[in-house]
Every structure is written in C-alpha cells, then in structure tokens.
Design an enzyme around this catalytic site. Sequence first.
Site, PDB file in Angstrom:
ATOM      1  N   SER A 123     -47.771  34.857 -37.046  1.00 46.96           N
ATOM      2  CA  SER A 123     -48.685  34.884 -37.484  1.00 46.96           C
ATOM      3  C   SER A 123     -48.881  35.914 -38.994  1.00 46.96           C
ATOM      4  O   SER A 123     -47.512  35.893 -39.395  1.00 46.96           O
ATOM      5  CB  SER A 123     -48.870  36.772 -36.828  1.00 46.96           C
ATOM      6  OG  SER A 123     -49.593  37.799 -36.798  1.00 46.96           O
ATOM      7  N   TYR A 126     -44.673  44.192 -34.893  1.00 50.60           N
ATOM      8  CA  TYR A 126     -45.096  43.112 -34.267  1.00 50.60           C
ATOM      9  C   TYR A 126     -44.974  42.343 -35.282  1.00 50.60           C
ATOM     10  O   TYR A 126     -44.274  40.462 -35.758  1.00 50.60           O
ATOM     11  CB  TYR A 126     -46.504  43.640 -34.408  1.00 50.60           C
ATOM     12  CG  TYR A 126     -47.232  42.349 -34.291  1.00 50.60           C
ATOM     13  CD1 TYR A 126     -47.901  41.105 -33.071  1.00 50.60           C
ATOM     14  CD2 TYR A 126     -48.142  41.509 -35.573  1.00 50.60           C
ATOM     15  CE1 TYR A 126     -48.336  40.387 -33.006  1.00 50.60           C
ATOM     16  CE2 TYR A 126     -49.381  40.187 -35.065  1.00 50.60           C
ATOM     17  CZ  TYR A 126     -49.535  39.121 -33.870  1.00 50.60           C
ATOM     18  OH  TYR A 126     -50.080  38.356 -33.646  1.00 50.60           O
ATOM     19  N   LYS A 164     -43.015  38.676 -35.139  1.00 49.11           N
ATOM     20  CA  LYS A 164     -43.322  37.122 -36.179  1.00 49.11           C
ATOM     21  C   LYS A 164     -42.661  36.525 -36.725  1.00 49.11           C
ATOM     22  O   LYS A 164     -42.764  34.994 -36.805  1.00 49.11           O
ATOM     23  CB  LYS A 164     -45.076  37.570 -36.335  1.00 49.11           C
ATOM     24  CG  LYS A 164     -45.905  37.604 -35.221  1.00 49.11           C
ATOM     25  CD  LYS A 164     -45.746  36.599 -33.746  1.00 49.11           C
ATOM     26  CE  LYS A 164     -46.862  36.887 -32.702  1.00 49.11           C
ATOM     27  NZ  LYS A 164     -46.875  35.849 -31.661  1.00 49.11           N
TER      28      LYS A 164
HETATM   29  N1  LIG Z   1     -56.097  35.232 -32.174  1.00 51.21           N
HETATM   30  C1  LIG Z   1     -55.201  35.886 -33.569  1.00 51.21           C
HETATM   31  O1  LIG Z   1     -56.455  36.132 -35.381  1.00 51.21           O
HETATM   32  C2  LIG Z   1     -54.303  35.543 -33.658  1.00 51.21           C
HETATM   33  C3  LIG Z   1     -53.677  36.055 -35.069  1.00 51.21           C
HETATM   34  C4  LIG Z   1     -52.027  36.094 -35.287  1.00 51.21           C
HETATM   35  C5  LIG Z   1     -51.351  35.694 -34.327  1.00 51.21           C
HETATM   36  N2  LIG Z   1     -51.523  35.633 -33.335  1.00 51.21           N
HETATM   37  C6  LIG Z   1     -50.964  34.968 -31.917  1.00 51.21           C
HETATM   38  O2  LIG Z   1     -51.485  33.683 -31.280  1.00 51.21           O
HETATM   39  C7  LIG Z   1     -51.161  34.232 -30.009  1.00 51.21           C
HETATM   40  C8  LIG Z   1     -52.552  34.573 -28.344  1.00 51.21           C
HETATM   41  O3  LIG Z   1     -53.115  35.076 -29.409  1.00 51.21           O
HETATM   42  P1  LIG Z   1     -54.667  35.418 -28.585  1.00 51.21           P
HETATM   43  O4  LIG Z   1     -55.515  35.832 -29.858  1.00 51.21           O
HETATM   44  O5  LIG Z   1     -55.083  33.899 -28.141  1.00 51.21           O
HETATM   45  O6  LIG Z   1     -53.694  36.420 -28.143  1.00 51.21           O
HETATM   46  P2  LIG Z   1     -55.382  37.186 -26.327  1.00 51.21           P
HETATM   47  O7  LIG Z   1     -54.471  38.438 -26.622  1.00 51.21           O
HETATM   48  O8  LIG Z   1     -56.656  36.717 -26.619  1.00 51.21           O
HETATM   49  O9  LIG Z   1     -54.243  36.693 -25.702  1.00 51.21           O
HETATM   50  C9  LIG Z   1     -52.817  36.584 -25.177  1.00 51.21           C
HETATM   51  C10 LIG Z   1     -52.567  36.575 -23.367  1.00 51.21           C
HETATM   52  O10 LIG Z   1     -51.857  36.726 -23.698  1.00 51.21           O
HETATM   53  C11 LIG Z   1     -51.199  37.373 -22.067  1.00 51.21           C
HETATM   54  N3  LIG Z   1     -49.343  38.557 -22.798  1.00 51.21           N
HETATM   55  C12 LIG Z   1     -49.214  39.129 -22.502  1.00 51.21           C
HETATM   56  N4  LIG Z   1     -47.671  39.958 -22.773  1.00 51.21           N
HETATM   57  C13 LIG Z   1     -47.262  38.591 -21.770  1.00 51.21           C
HETATM   58  C14 LIG Z   1     -46.365  38.878 -20.688  1.00 51.21           C
HETATM   59  N5  LIG Z   1     -45.763  39.775 -21.043  1.00 51.21           N
HETATM   60  N6  LIG Z   1     -46.168  37.535 -19.970  1.00 51.21           N
HETATM   61  C15 LIG Z   1     -46.840  36.335 -19.734  1.00 51.21           C
HETATM   62  N7  LIG Z   1     -47.977  36.758 -20.626  1.00 51.21           N
HETATM   63  C16 LIG Z   1     -48.673  37.592 -21.235  1.00 51.21           C
HETATM   64  C17 LIG Z   1     -52.054  38.301 -22.129  1.00 51.21           C
HETATM   65  O11 LIG Z   1     -52.444  38.691 -21.289  1.00 51.21           O
HETATM   66  C18 LIG Z   1     -53.117  38.271 -23.169  1.00 51.21           C
HETATM   67  O12 LIG Z   1     -53.790  36.854 -21.882  1.00 51.21           O
HETATM   68  C19 LIG Z   1     -50.522  35.435 -29.895  1.00 51.21           C
HETATM   69  O13 LIG Z   1     -48.896  35.479 -30.193  1.00 51.21           O
HETATM   70  C20 LIG Z   1     -50.323  36.205 -30.820  1.00 51.21           C
HETATM   71  O14 LIG Z   1     -49.587  36.891 -31.584  1.00 51.21           O
HETATM   72  C21 LIG Z   1     -53.304  35.584 -32.756  1.00 51.21           C
END
Ligand SMILES: NC(=O)c1ccc[n+]([C@@H]2O[C@H](COP(=O)([O-])OP(=O)(O)OC[C@H]3O[C@@H](n4cnc5c(N)ncnc54)[C@H](O)[C@@H]3O)[C@@H](O)[C@H]2O)c1
Length: 309
Positions: free
Chosen positions: A151, A163, A167
Amino acid sequence: MADRFAGKVAIITGAGRGIGRATAMLLAAEGASVVVNDLGGGPQGGGGNSSVAGEVAEEIRAAGGKAIAETSSVATMEGGQAVVEAAIKEYGRLDILVNNAGIIRPKRIMEMTEADWDMVIGVNLKGYFATVRAAAEHLVKQGGSIVNFSSPSGFGHYGMSNYAAAKEGVVGFTRSIARELGEFGVRANAIRPIAGNSAMAIPEVYETISYSIEKLRIPYISNQWLSDGGVQGLPEHVAALVAWLCSEQASGINGRELYINGGQLSFVQEPELIRTRCNPQGWTLDSLSDAGTIGALTYDQRDRYTGKA
Ligand SMILES: NC(=O)c1ccc[n+]([C@@H]2O[C@H](COP(=O)([O-])OP(=O)(O)OC[C@H]3O[C@@H](n4cnc5c(N)ncnc54)[C@H](O)[C@@H]3O)[C@@H](O)[C@H]2O)c1
C-alpha cells in the site's frame, strides 16, 4: 472468454470484494481456474458474511468460467494451507497466488492496542507468509507468479502505523521470496494500489489523512498524485496490472513494486543508500556529532513531522 491464462490455476485471497474480486473475475475470464478465498470479514477484521466468496465464484461460473469458493482466514497457517489444498484438490496444480486479503484498524500510536497491532499484522503480513509457505512447493514445479498487495500507506501514514508496518513488511518479504523462488521460475512482485469502492474506505481513514494534511501539512510522497487525466482508480485497473504481472509479458519483472492509481502506473524506486559519508575510523558519537563532518547528511526539513516547519 479469452484464453491468456488457459490451463492456469490461480488463488486470490480476499477475493469476495474490491480488488480481489475484480482480479478473480478477470483471471477467470481469461481462462484461469480460480480459487476465490474470502472469509467475508468486516474492514477492521472479524464478523462479516461468509457467503461473499461463494457469490463471486457463482458469478464466475455463470459467465462460463471455472471457480470454487474457499472461506478460510489466511491469518493462520492452517488457513493458508487450506486454501492451497483446495486449489490442488480441485485443479491439481497451482500457477498464480495473489495475496490480496487486507484489513485496517486506524488508531494513533498512543491509542493503538495490542489487538489492533496483531490483527492487522496477522492478516496483511503473516497471512501472506501462510499462503506462500503452503504454495511454494507447488509453484516451483512448473514456475509461476506471486503478487502481494502492499500500500502507499507503507510510505508513512498518520494513524495507521500497524497497517504501514505490515504493508512495508510485505515489500521486504516480496523482495526476499523473489530472490529465493526466482531460481525456480517463480516471480514475486508487490503492488501499491489506489482503488475506489474499497470496503476499507471507512471514515476513520479519511480523518487521519485530513488531520495529517490540513493540520500538520505533511505532504504525500512527492510525486504520488500525478495527474492521470482525472480517471478514478478502480479495482478493475488494479486487476489488469495483476494479470499483466502474472503473464509471460512480465517474465523479466521479479522482486519489484508498482504503484497504480487509475491511469497512473509507476515503478517504485528500489531502495538506495544516499548521501554517503565514509569514516575510515568508524563512526563514534563524537564524530557523528561533529556538524562539519556530517552536516551534508542532514537537511532542513527535520521539523516537518512536528508541525513546526
Ligand atoms: N483499495 C485501495 O485503495 C487500497 C489501497 C492500498 C492498499 N490496498 C490493499 O489492496 C488489497 C485489496 O483492497 P480492497 O480495497 O479491495 O479491500 P476490500 O476491503 O474491498 O476487500 C478485502 C477483502 O479481504 C477479505 N479478508 C479480510 N481478512 C481476511 C482473511 N483473514 N482471510 C481471507 N480474507 C480476508 C475481506 O473479507 C474482504 O472481502 C488489500 O490488501 C489492501 O490493503 C487497497
């Protein structure tokens, strides 16, 4: 259906929503057989809806693709093992592992509890070890690709030290397994995405960001927000990058990190030692304290994180 991943088997963790869901849909549409892992938890961990993985798998099958749902938590070694075993049992091989599951628990450091720390590290960092540990022996058989989600928060994020630590740990982990598994034709890369529609976009995150920017005047990383023509970052943009990284076209890319936000795509600079000063006698507190010796190593913005600059 296209066929860029025909015959390949992919695991995507946290694929019930957001980026993971978009990635599972794309890889399946391109011919891969996918394992849709998600425990259906809330954005801060715990609770949730265990049917989300099944719904995505069903959507893929309805579109003519191959998918199974798996609902383990990847935060345990047993969960990591179970998701890999599901892929092997159903499809007999593993080519792609996308570690996407993530949670947040935003708290300032003086309010953060041990549980806030452990849960976030557990899903976002240990959870990536748990799946890679179980998957590696299968991936090395024919080669493959691992994509781990980091991230931009890892660059430093007010109120999200747990976090950010997880990350940034993901990046070091990725660089290391890239070196270990590259010998066997398995590449590992990390993505730092920005994508809308995230379940993690809870008000506490925006509170910490606005305090940091408006009150403390701490800038984002200098060139993080280049203009991309106004395209909002979406999960589908990130999914495309995951798929490309797993393709033959990216066969020369291993151990790297990429940033993506809608229309902006960047490689992140590899770590470098800068402003080096060599002291043949070895550094002591006295020689380090000598401004004349070491002045060039320091810079004028030392107050920028205190709100005084
Ligand atoms: N969306 C963004 O802008 C953003 C920014 C920086 C980093 N990220 C990273 O990208 C990835 C996806 O982000 P997103 O926004 O699509 O997330 P989201 O919250 O929409 O989806 C994440 C999914 O992970 C699942 N999850 C959580 N804990 C779990 C576990 N222990 N085992 C199995 N599943 C589990 C949740 O149920 C959820 O459905 C994450 O790792 C996040 O940290 C996203």
